[in-house]
Design a protein around this motif. Structure first.
Motif, PDB file in Angstrom:
ATOM      1  N   ASP A 170       0.806  -1.218   0.000  1.00  0.00           N
ATOM      2  CA  ASP A 170       0.000   0.000   0.000  1.00  0.00           C
ATOM      3  C   ASP A 170       0.842   1.273   0.000  1.00  0.00           C
ATOM      4  OD1 ASP A 170      -2.336  -1.478   0.030  1.00  0.00           O
ATOM      5  OD2 ASP A 170      -2.473  -1.485   2.219  1.00  0.00           O
ATOM      6  N   PHE A 171       2.175   1.123  -0.062  1.00  0.00           N
ATOM      7  CA  PHE A 171       3.048   2.285   0.056  1.00  0.00           C
ATOM      8  C   PHE A 171       3.942   2.478  -1.174  1.00  0.00           C
ATOM      9  CE2 PHE A 171       2.108   0.593   4.264  1.00  0.00           C
ATOM     10  CZ  PHE A 171       1.471   1.684   4.826  1.00  0.00           C
ATOM     11  N   ALA A 172       3.557   1.858  -2.281  1.00  0.00           N
ATOM     12  CA  ALA A 172       4.326   1.980  -3.524  1.00  0.00           C
ATOM     13  C   ALA A 172       4.268   3.436  -4.027  1.00  0.00           C
ATOM     14  CB  ALA A 172       3.758   1.028  -4.570  1.00  0.00           C
ATOM     15  N   PRO A 173       5.288   3.863  -4.784  1.00  0.00           N
ATOM     16  CA  PRO A 173       6.441   3.075  -5.240  1.00  0.00           C
ATOM     17  C   PRO A 173       7.466   2.863  -4.125  1.00  0.00           C
ATOM     18  CG  PRO A 173       6.628   5.327  -6.028  1.00  0.00           C
ATOM     19  CD  PRO A 173       5.295   5.233  -5.353  1.00  0.00           C
ATOM     20  N   LEU A 174       7.991   1.661  -4.090  1.00  0.00           N
ATOM     21  CA  LEU A 174       8.936   1.266  -3.059  1.00  0.00           C
ATOM     22  C   LEU A 174      10.372   1.453  -3.548  1.00  0.00           C
ATOM     23  CD1 LEU A 174       7.207  -2.092  -2.063  1.00  0.00           C
ATOM     24  CD2 LEU A 174       6.983   0.126  -0.918  1.00  0.00           C
ATOM     25  N   PRO A 175      11.336   1.557  -2.622  1.00  0.00           N
ATOM     26  CA  PRO A 175      12.746   1.592  -3.028  1.00  0.00           C
ATOM     27  C   PRO A 175      13.080   0.404  -3.927  1.00  0.00           C
ATOM     28  CG  PRO A 175      12.538   2.088  -0.700  1.00  0.00           C
ATOM     29  CD  PRO A 175      11.176   1.659  -1.171  1.00  0.00           C
ATOM     30  N   GLY A 176      13.853   0.635  -4.951  1.00  0.00           N
ATOM     31  CA  GLY A 176      14.083  -0.386  -5.964  1.00  0.00           C
ATOM     32  C   GLY A 176      15.306  -1.250  -5.720  1.00  0.00           C
ATOM     33  N   ASN A 177      15.471  -2.203  -6.620  1.00  0.00           N
ATOM     34  CA  ASN A 177      16.625  -3.096  -6.659  1.00  0.00           C
ATOM     35  C   ASN A 177      16.739  -3.963  -5.403  1.00  0.00           C
ATOM     36  OD1 ASN A 177      18.631  -4.220  -8.143  1.00  0.00           O
ATOM     37  ND2 ASN A 177      20.077  -2.526  -7.948  1.00  0.00           N
ATOM     38  N   ILE A 178      15.572  -4.406  -4.916  1.00  0.00           N
ATOM     39  CA  ILE A 178      15.516  -5.353  -3.802  1.00  0.00           C
ATOM     40  C   ILE A 178      14.792  -6.599  -4.290  1.00  0.00           C
ATOM     41  CG2 ILE A 178      14.683  -5.781  -1.461  1.00  0.00           C
ATOM     42  CD1 ILE A 178      14.699  -2.738  -1.024  1.00  0.00           C
ATOM     43  N   GLN A 179      15.437  -7.751  -4.157  1.00  0.00           N
ATOM     44  CA  GLN A 179      14.845  -9.013  -4.589  1.00  0.00           C
ATOM     45  C   GLN A 179      14.737  -9.967  -3.404  1.00  0.00           C
ATOM     46  OE1 GLN A 179      17.936  -9.524  -7.791  1.00  0.00           O
ATOM     47  NE2 GLN A 179      16.130 -10.097  -9.012  1.00  0.00           N
ATOM     48  N   HIS A 180      13.795 -10.902  -3.499  1.00  0.00           N
ATOM     49  CA  HIS A 180      13.534 -11.818  -2.398  1.00  0.00           C
ATOM     50  C   HIS A 180      13.702 -13.267  -2.832  1.00  0.00           C
ATOM     51  CE1 HIS A 180      11.603  -8.101  -1.036  1.00  0.00           C
ATOM     52  NE2 HIS A 180      11.918  -8.536   0.166  1.00  0.00           N
ATOM     53  N   ALA A 181      14.506 -13.996  -2.064  1.00  0.00           N
ATOM     54  CA  ALA A 181      14.714 -15.423  -2.301  1.00  0.00           C
ATOM     55  C   ALA A 181      13.906 -16.211  -1.272  1.00  0.00           C
ATOM     56  CB  ALA A 181      16.202 -15.761  -2.190  1.00  0.00           C
ATOM     57  N   VAL A 182      13.916 -17.520  -1.433  1.00  0.00           N
ATOM     58  CA  VAL A 182      13.217 -18.412  -0.505  1.00  0.00           C
ATOM     59  C   VAL A 182      14.133 -18.683   0.682  1.00  0.00           C
ATOM     60  CG1 VAL A 182      12.163 -20.683  -0.212  1.00  0.00           C
ATOM     61  CG2 VAL A 182      11.914 -19.446  -2.387  1.00  0.00           C
ATOM     62  N   TYR A 183      13.622 -18.472   1.877  1.00  0.00           N
ATOM     63  CA  TYR A 183      14.397 -18.692   3.094  1.00  0.00           C
ATOM     64  C   TYR A 183      14.769 -20.166   3.213  1.00  0.00           C
ATOM     65  CZ  TYR A 183      15.650 -18.020   8.059  1.00  0.00           C
ATOM     66  OH  TYR A 183      16.308 -17.936   9.274  1.00  0.00           O
ATOM     67  N   ASN A 184      15.985 -20.410   3.641  1.00  0.00           N
ATOM     68  CA  ASN A 184      16.535 -21.765   3.811  1.00  0.00           C
ATOM     69  C   ASN A 184      16.703 -22.512   2.486  1.00  0.00           C
ATOM     70  OD1 ASN A 184      17.342 -22.197   6.461  1.00  0.00           O
ATOM     71  ND2 ASN A 184      15.281 -22.695   7.165  1.00  0.00           N
ATOM     72  N   ASP A 185      16.684 -21.786   1.386  1.00  0.00           N
ATOM     73  CA  ASP A 185      16.883 -22.387   0.055  1.00  0.00           C
ATOM     74  C   ASP A 185      18.075 -21.686  -0.582  1.00  0.00           C
ATOM     75  OD1 ASP A 185      16.839 -23.118  -2.647  1.00  0.00           O
ATOM     76  OD2 ASP A 185      14.659 -23.279  -2.692  1.00  0.00           O
ATOM     77  N   LEU A 186      19.248 -22.287  -0.449  1.00  0.00           N
ATOM     78  CA  LEU A 186      20.478 -21.639  -0.915  1.00  0.00           C
ATOM     79  C   LEU A 186      20.484 -21.454  -2.422  1.00  0.00           C
ATOM     80  CD1 LEU A 186      23.138 -20.449   0.027  1.00  0.00           C
ATOM     81  CD2 LEU A 186      24.176 -22.709  -0.245  1.00  0.00           C
ATOM     82  N   ALA A 187      19.933 -22.411  -3.140  1.00  0.00           N
ATOM     83  CA  ALA A 187      19.893 -22.288  -4.604  1.00  0.00           C
ATOM     84  C   ALA A 187      19.064 -21.084  -5.020  1.00  0.00           C
ATOM     85  CB  ALA A 187      19.328 -23.569  -5.215  1.00  0.00           C
ATOM     86  N   SER A 188      17.970 -20.838  -4.329  1.00  0.00           N
ATOM     87  CA  SER A 188      17.134 -19.686  -4.622  1.00  0.00           C
ATOM     88  C   SER A 188      17.911 -18.390  -4.414  1.00  0.00           C
ATOM     89  CB  SER A 188      15.885 -19.703  -3.736  1.00  0.00           C
ATOM     90  OG  SER A 188      15.123 -18.531  -3.895  1.00  0.00           O
ATOM     91  N   ALA A 189      18.690 -18.328  -3.335  1.00  0.00           N
ATOM     92  CA  ALA A 189      19.495 -17.134  -3.069  1.00  0.00           C
ATOM     93  C   ALA A 189      20.617 -16.989  -4.090  1.00  0.00           C
ATOM     94  CB  ALA A 189      20.068 -17.201  -1.658  1.00  0.00           C
ATOM     95  N   ALA A 190      21.259 -18.096  -4.407  1.00  0.00           N
ATOM     96  CA  ALA A 190      22.379 -18.052  -5.350  1.00  0.00           C
ATOM     97  C   ALA A 190      21.946 -17.553  -6.727  1.00  0.00           C
ATOM     98  CB  ALA A 190      23.010 -19.439  -5.473  1.00  0.00           C
ATOM     99  N   ALA A 191      20.706 -17.810  -7.086  1.00  0.00           N
ATOM    100  CA  ALA A 191      20.194 -17.352  -8.379  1.00  0.00           C
ATOM    101  C   ALA A 191      20.058 -15.840  -8.441  1.00  0.00           C
ATOM    102  CB  ALA A 191      18.848 -18.017  -8.658  1.00  0.00           C
TER     103      ALA A 191
END
Length: 406
Positions: A157-178
């Motif tokens: 509800d507060f967009a536009p948000l600060p950019g260049n932030i991505q989210h990976a799956v917690y406890n999933d190293l492959a997701s973060a590595a991507a």
């Protein structure tokens, strides 16, 4: 000005960002509170992992009142003795060489993320600005930290948000590595996701994040706002995992109930925040410094850490016994005195109902999402308070079960 106030006045006067309990606490001692009507409550919420030494601890009272007779506030044009002593305590007890003081966990995380961007800007240029965070994370409510937090309900509800932030799956190293690459300036992670459901990180996951950050010259930020200052049975959770971050944020228990936050980092990184690049009016004030120093003195002791492990056993054994009788939880997880009970499919989504039933029985608990009941009591809660509180909690659970069956 009227002298008496009630819970109903909240609905008339306060911006409705909260839906507080129906009772108003007015007095507390140890891990017991009393409301306006004199009803007692056993406190398993700890002010959301803040009241690490319970309520009205005499040594904290003395530290605050003694400092209050001397010096309250000067602003950041001056330093003061209590905050310098607290800084040295934190440095001596951790990996850090430098400390930035502020007033809350959100501010500490804001400072950490700004530091990461500044370091990358100075060393590599503006293109190295990416931040990798994790789904279901919680890092605060400022626009920057709520964007890093991986819960869209808090940010959409507060967009536009600060950019260049991505989210990976917690406890999933492959997701973060991507997502982590040479344009990444920071990875921010909670060693245990608190608001996200009391989910401990797997050791290999944190080790892998450390290796990825080293490979891509990104800063590894540990958000220890909730896990810090003895909560997990170690002074900071990174010590349990044996993975050292570049930046650590701490707040909540650091003041034992008095507002304070801090960002800890190393000498080379701290140099990026030169005079005028960041600041705070109240951060590092003498009152907070005095209380925080006493908190650290009292908690950073082997006997307190051992006591946390002992109290963990009290809770987990009793909660397992309750579960054997009532069949409510699919999992009981966490470290130290940050414990989450995951409601099974029959009661999924009803954590708030258990929270309300607990209050009615005279015990305060937390929720962590819609399906997890969270416990974050004082690190020195007595065995009698634990037993009495859990007896009240079982009565509350039984009331919910019986209500569901009627």
């Amino acid at each position: 000005m009227q002298s008496s106030v009630s819970r109903n006045d909240f609905d008339q006067w306060i911006v409705p960002t909260y839906a507080p309990a129906s009772f108003v606490p007015v007095r507390a001692q140890g891990s017991t509170l009393w409301d306006q009507q004199g009803k007692s409550y056993i406190d398993f919420a700890g002010g959301i992992a803040v009241n690490a030494l319970g309520h009205a601890h005499p040594d904290l009272q003395q530290a605050l009142t003694e400092q209050a007779t001397r010096l309250w506030h000067t602003g950041n044009g001056y330093t003061n003795e209590p905050v310098l002593r607290l800084a040295k305590r934190l440095i001596d007890a951790t990996f850090a060489d430098r400390v930035f003081f502020c007033n809350s966990g959100a501010e500490a995380n804001e400072a950490a993320l700004k530091l990461a961007r500044k370091v990358a800007h100075d060393r590599a240029g503006e293109e190295k600005s990416g931040i990798v965070a994790f789904n279901n994370a919680f890092h605060g409510r400022t626009l920057f930290t709520v964007s890093a937090g991986g819960q869209p309900a808090y940010s959409k509800d507060f967009a536009p948000l600060p950019g260049n932030i991505q989210h990976a799956v917690y406890n999933d190293l492959a997701s973060a590595a991507a997502l982590i690459n040479d344009q990444t300036c920071a990875v921010i992670v909670e060693p245990i996701q608190g608001e996200g459901g009391v989910v401990p990180a797997e050791p290999a996951f944190l080790r892998g994040l450390r290796e990825l950050c080293d490979k891509h010259q990104a800063l590894l930020i540990f958000d220890e706002v909730q896990t810090g200052v003895g909560r997990t049975g170690w002074l900071y959770a990174y010590m349990h995992y044996n993975v050292t971050p570049d930046v650590l944020t701490t707040a909540k228990a650091l003041g034992g109930g008095f507002p304070i936050g801090a960002m800890l980092t190393t000498e080379p990184l701290a140099k990026a925040l030169s005079v005028g690049t960041h600041g705070t009016t109240y951060g590092g004030n003498p009152l907070a410094g005095a209380v925080g120093g006493k908190v650290m003195e009292l908690i950073n002791r082997p006997e307190v850490m051992a006591g946390v492990a002992e109290r963990h056993r009290w809770f987990v054994e009793a909660l397992n016994d309750i579960n054997q009788r009532l069949h409510l939880f699919s999992d009981i997880r966490g470290l130290g005195l940050l414990i989450g009970c995951v409601l099974n499919q029959d009661f999924s989504g009803k954590a708030k109902l258990f929270n309300q039933a607990a209050a009615a029985e005279g015990v305060m608990v937390l929720i962590a999402g819609a399906s997890v009941i969270r416990f974050a009591p004082s690190l020195i809660i007595t065995e009698q308070e634990v037993k009495e509180g859990l007896a009240r909690f079982e009565r509350a659970c039984r009331a919910v079960v019986e209500g569901a069956g009627s």
